[in-house]
Design an enzyme around this catalytic site. Sequence first.
Site, PDB file in Angstrom:
ATOM      1  N   ASP A   1       4.153   0.823  11.726  1.00 45.93           N
ATOM      2  CA  ASP A   1       2.927   0.408  11.439  1.00 45.93           C
ATOM      3  C   ASP A   1       2.870  -1.121  11.864  1.00 45.93           C
ATOM      4  O   ASP A   1       1.973  -1.953  11.481  1.00 45.93           O
ATOM      5  CB  ASP A   1       2.912   0.231   9.474  1.00 45.93           C
ATOM      6  CG  ASP A   1       2.646   1.633   9.127  1.00 45.93           C
ATOM      7  OD1 ASP A   1       2.226   2.496  10.072  1.00 45.93           O
ATOM      8  OD2 ASP A   1       2.872   1.715   7.675  1.00 45.93           O
TER       9      ASP A   1
ATOM     10  N   ARG B   1      -0.074  14.756  12.670  1.00 47.39           N
ATOM     11  CA  ARG B   1       0.570  14.681  11.298  1.00 47.39           C
ATOM     12  C   ARG B   1       0.307  15.940  10.196  1.00 47.39           C
ATOM     13  O   ARG B   1      -0.361  15.684   9.364  1.00 47.39           O
ATOM     14  CB  ARG B   1      -0.283  13.479  10.577  1.00 47.39           C
ATOM     15  CG  ARG B   1      -0.218  12.343  11.398  1.00 47.39           C
ATOM     16  CD  ARG B   1      -0.835  11.048  10.418  1.00 47.39           C
ATOM     17  NE  ARG B   1      -0.063  10.415   9.811  1.00 47.39           N
ATOM     18  CZ  ARG B   1      -0.481   9.333   8.976  1.00 47.39           C
ATOM     19  NH1 ARG B   1      -1.432   8.686   9.258  1.00 47.39           N
ATOM     20  NH2 ARG B   1       0.547   8.694   8.130  1.00 47.39           N
TER      21      ARG B   1
ATOM     22  N   ARG C   1      -8.947  -0.204   4.035  1.00 47.22           N
ATOM     23  CA  ARG C   1      -7.855   0.894   3.361  1.00 47.22           C
ATOM     24  C   ARG C   1      -6.522   0.324   3.161  1.00 47.22           C
ATOM     25  O   ARG C   1      -5.965   0.586   2.122  1.00 47.22           O
ATOM     26  CB  ARG C   1      -7.747   1.965   4.317  1.00 47.22           C
ATOM     27  CG  ARG C   1      -9.201   2.939   4.556  1.00 47.22           C
ATOM     28  CD  ARG C   1      -8.591   4.081   5.373  1.00 47.22           C
ATOM     29  NE  ARG C   1      -7.231   4.506   4.849  1.00 47.22           N
ATOM     30  CZ  ARG C   1      -6.378   4.867   5.819  1.00 47.22           C
ATOM     31  NH1 ARG C   1      -6.651   5.069   7.104  1.00 47.22           N
ATOM     32  NH2 ARG C   1      -5.365   5.213   5.452  1.00 47.22           N
TER      33      ARG C   1
ATOM     34  N   LYS D   1       0.831  -1.212  -0.018  1.00 41.31           N
ATOM     35  CA  LYS D   1       0.137  -0.048   0.058  1.00 41.31           C
ATOM     36  C   LYS D   1       0.949   1.229  -0.004  1.00 41.31           C
ATOM     37  O   LYS D   1       0.758   2.175  -0.634  1.00 41.31           O
ATOM     38  CB  LYS D   1      -0.883   0.220   1.376  1.00 41.31           C
ATOM     39  CG  LYS D   1      -1.503   1.223   1.558  1.00 41.31           C
ATOM     40  CD  LYS D   1      -2.503   1.410   2.776  1.00 41.31           C
ATOM     41  CE  LYS D   1      -1.806   1.792   3.842  1.00 41.31           C
ATOM     42  NZ  LYS D   1      -1.358   3.431   3.901  1.00 41.31           N
ATOM     43  N   ASN D   2       1.756   1.264   0.847  1.00 38.16           N
ATOM     44  CA  ASN D   2       2.645   2.465   1.181  1.00 38.16           C
ATOM     45  C   ASN D   2       3.615   2.843  -0.232  1.00 38.16           C
ATOM     46  O   ASN D   2       4.232   3.942  -0.008  1.00 38.16           O
ATOM     47  CB  ASN D   2       3.307   2.490   2.345  1.00 38.16           C
ATOM     48  CG  ASN D   2       2.521   2.770   3.384  1.00 38.16           C
ATOM     49  OD1 ASN D   2       1.335   2.974   3.340  1.00 38.16           O
ATOM     50  ND2 ASN D   2       2.981   2.608   4.699  1.00 38.16           N
TER      51      ASN D   2
ATOM     52  N   CYS E   1      -5.949  13.371  12.261  1.00 39.65           N
ATOM     53  CA  CYS E   1      -5.889  11.851  11.731  1.00 39.65           C
ATOM     54  C   CYS E   1      -5.872  11.207  13.153  1.00 39.65           C
ATOM     55  O   CYS E   1      -5.330  11.938  14.105  1.00 39.65           O
ATOM     56  CB  CYS E   1      -4.578  11.703  10.709  1.00 39.65           C
ATOM     57  SG  CYS E   1      -4.114   9.930  10.870  1.00 39.65           S
TER      58      CYS E   1
HETATM   59  C1  UD1 Z   1       3.958   7.011   6.112  1.00 39.62           C
HETATM   60  C2  UD1 Z   1       3.305   5.660   5.888  1.00 39.62           C
HETATM   61  C3  UD1 Z   1       2.519   5.492   7.207  1.00 39.62           C
HETATM   62  C4  UD1 Z   1       3.583   4.955   8.334  1.00 39.62           C
HETATM   63  C5  UD1 Z   1       4.615   6.347   8.342  1.00 39.62           C
HETATM   64  C6  UD1 Z   1       5.721   6.035   9.334  1.00 39.62           C
HETATM   65  C7  UD1 Z   1       2.408   6.032   3.422  1.00 39.62           C
HETATM   66  C8  UD1 Z   1       1.069   6.366   2.935  1.00 39.62           C
HETATM   67  N1  UD1 Z   1       2.120   6.150   4.989  1.00 39.62           N
HETATM   68  O1  UD1 Z   1       3.099   8.105   6.785  1.00 39.62           O
HETATM   69  O2  UD1 Z   1       1.662   4.286   6.916  1.00 39.62           O
HETATM   70  O3  UD1 Z   1       2.899   5.019   9.645  1.00 39.62           O
HETATM   71  O4  UD1 Z   1       5.252   6.553   7.067  1.00 39.62           O
HETATM   72  O5  UD1 Z   1       6.513   5.301   9.095  1.00 39.62           O
HETATM   73  O6  UD1 Z   1       3.521   5.668   3.355  1.00 39.62           O
HETATM   74  N2  UD1 Z   1       5.594  14.848  10.222  1.00 39.62           N
HETATM   75  C9  UD1 Z   1       5.835  16.079  10.443  1.00 39.62           C
HETATM   76  N3  UD1 Z   1       5.763  17.147   9.742  1.00 39.62           N
HETATM   77  C10 UD1 Z   1       5.459  16.609   8.097  1.00 39.62           C
HETATM   78  C11 UD1 Z   1       5.310  15.197   7.820  1.00 39.62           C
HETATM   79  C12 UD1 Z   1       5.566  14.412   9.046  1.00 39.62           C
HETATM   80  O7  UD1 Z   1       5.967  16.876  11.372  1.00 39.62           O
HETATM   81  O8  UD1 Z   1       5.215  17.441   7.240  1.00 39.62           O
HETATM   82  C13 UD1 Z   1       5.774  14.082  11.336  1.00 39.62           C
HETATM   83  C14 UD1 Z   1       4.600  13.105  11.611  1.00 39.62           C
HETATM   84  O9  UD1 Z   1       3.754  13.867  12.531  1.00 39.62           O
HETATM   85  C15 UD1 Z   1       5.258  11.836  12.107  1.00 39.62           C
HETATM   86  C16 UD1 Z   1       6.627  11.847  11.801  1.00 39.62           C
HETATM   87  O10 UD1 Z   1       6.768  13.125  11.139  1.00 39.62           O
HETATM   88  O11 UD1 Z   1       5.495  12.192  13.419  1.00 39.62           O
HETATM   89  C17 UD1 Z   1       6.862  10.841  10.688  1.00 39.62           C
HETATM   90  O12 UD1 Z   1       5.720  10.724   9.594  1.00 39.62           O
HETATM   91  P1  UD1 Z   1       5.828  10.578   7.984  1.00 39.62           P
HETATM   92  O13 UD1 Z   1       7.109   9.717   7.877  1.00 39.62           O
HETATM   93  O14 UD1 Z   1       5.728  11.641   7.391  1.00 39.62           O
HETATM   94  O15 UD1 Z   1       4.572   9.300   7.927  1.00 39.62           O
HETATM   95  P2  UD1 Z   1       3.535   9.557   6.706  1.00 39.62           P
HETATM   96  O16 UD1 Z   1       4.577   9.815   5.628  1.00 39.62           O
HETATM   97  O17 UD1 Z   1       2.556  10.451   6.753  1.00 39.62           O
END
Ligand code: UD1
Length: 418
Positions: A306, A122, A398, A22-23, A117
Amino acid sequence: MQKILVDGGAVLHGEVRVSGAKNAVLPILCATLLADGPVTIRNVPRLHDVRTTIRVLAELGARVGDEGDGVVTVDPSTVHSHVAPYELVKTMRASVLVLGPLLAKFGHAEVSLPGGCAIGSRPVDLHIKGMQSLGAEISVENGFIKARAERLRGARHVFDIVSVGATENVLMAATLAEGRTVLENAAMEPEIVDLAECLIAMGARIEGQGTGRIVVHGVERLHAAQHSVVADRIEAGTFLIAAAMTGGRVTVTHARPDTMDAVLDKLKAAGAELDCDGDRITLDMQGRRPRAVDITTAPHPGFPTDMQAQFMALNCIADGVSVMNETIFENRFMHVNELLRLGADIRIDGHTAVVRGVQKLSGAPVMATDLRASASLILAGLVAHGATTIDRIYHLDRGYENIEGKLSALGADIRRID
Ligand code: UD1
């Protein structure tokens, strides 16, 4: 509304095929927007999030053909809109991944802010900062990220913290930027490597994917291509945990064990015998009760957030006490209250859960709160005495393709009910 009904007690045996990740498929679908011609993607899992992403692409004007058997072709040459609306983005955060491709290809993008979320706040500030480093002008107005740039310019960008989504978004944008981009403190997840491989098939020039430093040499255009999506390491890990919890012997096929070191190490620590042979992973528990294992989640190659909920289900019935630290998302223990309903012994203190393994869980009605939490409740239901019904399984759909069908083929007593 549909529910999942699990009658616990079966020992799982047999083989199960892992779907595409999925990711990985979500960013790859978004990346097709960068091409000039059709991009064919294979090993696409049948998931609600995939259908939502396809709706986003169609909303932008892309022609999307589902050829069946996990083959989807996206022709982005008909894209006429650069706006990803709130109605779609709010249902799936990953829609924000169209920002980089739209901006890089068309010089303009408007993407709704995803909003809250269940598992944490996030934000998307890291995505925005990355685009700004590449020269984009960005404003946040009326709930939308509005981004503009005549042509993005390559730059050195250091991510404040490791983010999977932000790395993907900025990587995609950099492929069409003028000159060289260096992304430091980049995420190293296998899904980013898979995205990079798809972009390279489309003509992008990328080095260092899978490390913390990705270098992109911008090109003028990207072209039609074909790509097969990497195996879902989270789905594979979920089946292996199911085997370990039930004391069974299960082989997952079409997997990528090389992307699963942290999870496989923890399963070994729990007492599982593991054998990896090419794309097959066999876990044999020989009827033993698992041992409790401490977990701290971390960006790849650390233990994936995850898989935290699923491993907690294992620790609930394991021999001993475990300490589980969640370092990535601030609110990712929502499955705990539901596991308590099944008789688990868990105490939470901030980001830490202390799990005392119990001899047995007992079935009860529970509610899924997010995607991986749903999986942990199914796992707990597999070993609980009596029936467990899991409500709100739209979370499950999902991200897991036919999980009840795959588990019942392994001998579980599980079905979907209305
Ligand atoms: C992706 C995965 C999700 C997984 C996560 C962490 C997908 C579709 N989803 O989510 O399944 O749980 O990686 O491995 O691939 N953050 C910020 N600012 C930002 C972006 C992120 O502060 O602009 C923080 C988030 O709140 C979190 C951390 O960074 O605490 C990591 O999040 P991130 O790696 O970005 O997760 P996703 O890409 O949303």
